[in-house]
Design a protein around this motif. Structure first.
Motif, short mmCIF file in Angstrom:
data_model
loop_
_atom_site.label_atom_id
_atom_site.label_comp_id
_atom_site.label_asym_id
_atom_site.label_seq_id
_atom_site.Cartn_x
_atom_site.Cartn_y
_atom_site.Cartn_z
N GLU A 1 0.69 -1.14 0.04
CA GLU A 1 0.11 0.09 -0.07
C GLU A 1 0.84 1.39 -0.13
OE1 GLU A 1 -3.46 2.04 3.16
OE2 GLU A 1 -1.87 0.64 3.74
N PHE A 2 0.51 2.20 -0.93
CA PHE A 2 0.98 3.40 -0.80
C PHE A 2 0.98 4.21 0.37
CE2 PHE A 2 0.93 8.19 -1.91
CZ PHE A 2 2.26 8.28 -2.41
N VAL A 3 1.95 4.93 0.87
CA VAL A 3 1.70 5.77 2.17
C VAL A 3 1.99 7.11 1.99
CG1 VAL A 3 2.47 6.19 4.50
CG2 VAL A 3 2.35 3.61 3.64
N ALA A 4 3.13 7.51 1.22
CA ALA A 4 3.52 8.75 1.01
C ALA A 4 4.59 8.82 -0.11
CB ALA A 4 4.08 9.66 2.26
N ARG B 1 11.84 15.61 -6.30
CA ARG B 1 12.97 16.48 -6.29
C ARG B 1 12.55 17.83 -5.95
NH1 ARG B 1 15.61 16.17 -12.06
NH2 ARG B 1 17.10 17.73 -10.63
N ASN B 2 11.27 18.34 -6.18
CA ASN B 2 11.06 19.81 -5.59
C ASN B 2 10.36 19.70 -4.48
OD1 ASN B 2 11.71 20.88 -8.38
ND2 ASN B 2 9.86 19.94 -9.16
N GLU B 3 10.18 18.71 -3.61
CA GLU B 3 9.62 18.61 -2.46
C GLU B 3 8.30 18.67 -2.14
OE1 GLU B 3 13.66 20.85 -0.43
OE2 GLU B 3 12.09 20.04 1.01
N ASP B 4 7.69 18.48 -3.54
CA ASP B 4 6.16 18.16 -3.50
C ASP B 4 6.04 17.02 -2.88
OD1 ASP B 4 5.66 20.71 -5.21
OD2 ASP B 4 6.23 19.59 -6.90
N SER B 5 4.76 16.82 -2.26
CA SER B 5 4.69 15.51 -1.54
C SER B 5 3.01 15.10 -1.75
CB SER B 5 4.98 15.57 0.00
OG SER B 5 4.33 16.60 0.57
N VAL B 6 3.02 14.02 -1.53
CA VAL B 6 1.58 13.17 -1.47
C VAL B 6 1.39 12.31 -0.36
CG1 VAL B 6 -0.15 11.93 -2.83
CG2 VAL B 6 1.39 13.46 -4.09
N VAL B 7 0.50 12.44 0.28
CA VAL B 7 0.11 11.25 1.35
C VAL B 7 -1.24 10.58 1.08
CG1 VAL B 7 1.47 12.35 3.04
CG2 VAL B 7 -1.05 13.01 2.96
N ALA B 8 -1.21 9.39 1.52
CA ALA B 8 -2.44 8.49 1.10
C ALA B 8 -3.61 8.97 2.16
CB ALA B 8 -2.20 7.10 1.56
N ASP B 9 -4.72 9.04 1.75
CA ASP B 9 -5.85 9.12 2.46
C ASP B 9 -5.77 8.59 3.89
OD1 ASP B 9 -8.16 9.58 -0.26
OD2 ASP B 9 -6.76 11.05 0.85
N SER B 10 -5.52 7.48 4.13
CA SER B 10 -5.51 6.66 5.40
C SER B 10 -4.61 7.34 6.25
CB SER B 10 -5.15 5.29 5.17
OG SER B 10 -3.85 5.18 4.33
N VAL B 11 -3.55 7.99 6.07
CA VAL B 11 -2.77 8.43 6.97
C VAL B 11 -2.68 10.08 6.95
CG1 VAL B 11 -1.16 6.51 6.84
CG2 VAL B 11 -0.81 8.42 5.43
N LYS B 12 -3.38 10.85 6.29
CA LYS B 12 -3.65 12.21 5.94
C LYS B 12 -3.75 12.68 7.39
CE LYS B 12 -6.16 15.96 3.91
NZ LYS B 12 -7.16 16.16 2.86
N GLY B 13 -2.72 13.59 8.00
CA GLY B 13 -3.12 14.42 9.09
C GLY B 13 -2.21 13.87 10.21
N ARG B 14 -1.63 12.66 10.06
CA ARG B 14 -0.78 12.04 10.86
C ARG B 14 0.50 11.57 10.44
NH1 ARG B 14 -1.82 6.71 12.27
NH2 ARG B 14 -3.09 6.24 10.28
N PHE B 15 0.87 11.39 9.20
CA PHE B 15 2.16 11.03 8.60
C PHE B 15 2.69 12.30 7.69
CE2 PHE B 15 1.96 6.17 8.42
CZ PHE B 15 1.54 6.27 9.78
N TYR C 1 12.58 11.13 5.10
CA TYR C 1 12.14 10.59 6.40
C TYR C 1 10.38 10.23 6.23
CZ TYR C 1 16.66 12.38 8.13
OH TYR C 1 17.90 12.63 8.48
N LEU C 2 10.04 9.62 7.06
CA LEU C 2 8.51 9.48 7.07
C LEU C 2 8.10 9.63 8.92
CD1 LEU C 2 5.85 8.87 5.96
CD2 LEU C 2 6.03 6.39 6.70
N GLN C 3 7.67 10.88 9.01
CA GLN C 3 7.28 11.29 10.52
C GLN C 3 5.87 10.54 10.61
OE1 GLN C 3 8.94 12.37 13.13
NE2 GLN C 3 7.24 11.76 14.35
N MET C 4 5.55 9.70 11.74
CA MET C 4 4.43 9.02 11.83
C MET C 4 3.88 9.28 13.31
SD MET C 4 5.15 5.18 10.08
CE MET C 4 6.07 4.68 11.71
N ASN C 5 2.81 10.18 13.41
CA ASN C 5 2.39 10.56 14.64
C ASN C 5 0.68 9.69 14.81
OD1 ASN C 5 4.37 12.46 15.02
ND2 ASN C 5 3.20 13.91 13.91
#
Length: 122
Positions: A46-49, A53-67, A79-83
């Motif tokens: 499963e994709f997480v985040a 190279r431009n530091e644009d990022s995408v996060v999965a809906d399942s972890v949005k707001g936490r990772f 890094y992947l910060q997981m809260n």
């Protein structure tokens, strides 16, 4: 072949935080798109985040707001910060990279690390 090594996994309680690291052997790692995937026993990868190279990022809906995904190119590290971790976050977490756009499909990434185990107890 680009070598990727994940670290930072472990066993923690629900509600705790972890910070995963993905270190690369490639000195031009800053040019690569990097993503985190996870795989629980008996389930599909499963994709997480992801981050480019431009530091644009995408996060999965399942972890949005936490990772949060971030990178420090001078250290060739992502890094992947997981809260606020939950039991359903338990999985092996993998770092993946390629010279391409951010994708949620694991098949788009050529280089993979060995994975690091994250276990969350309730």
């Amino acid at each position: 072949q680009v070598q990727l090594v994940e670290s930072g996994g472990g066993l923690v309680q629900a509600g705790d935080s972890l910070r995963l690291s993905c270190a690369a052997s490639e000195r031009a790692f800053g040019s690569y798109t990097v993503a985190w995937f996870r795989q629980a026993p008996g389930k599909e990868r499963e994709f997480v985040a992801g981050i480019n190279r431009n530091e644009d990022s995408v996060v999965a809906d399942s972890v949005k707001g936490r990772f949060t995904i971030s990178r420090v190119n001078a250290k060739s590290t992502v890094y992947l910060q997981m809260n606020n971790l939950k039991p359903e976050d338990t999985a092996i977490y993998y770092c993946a990279a390629n010279l391409a756009f951010i994708s949620r499909r694991s098949g788009e990434y050529r280089y993979w690390g060995q994975g690091t185990q994250v276990t969350i107890s309730s």
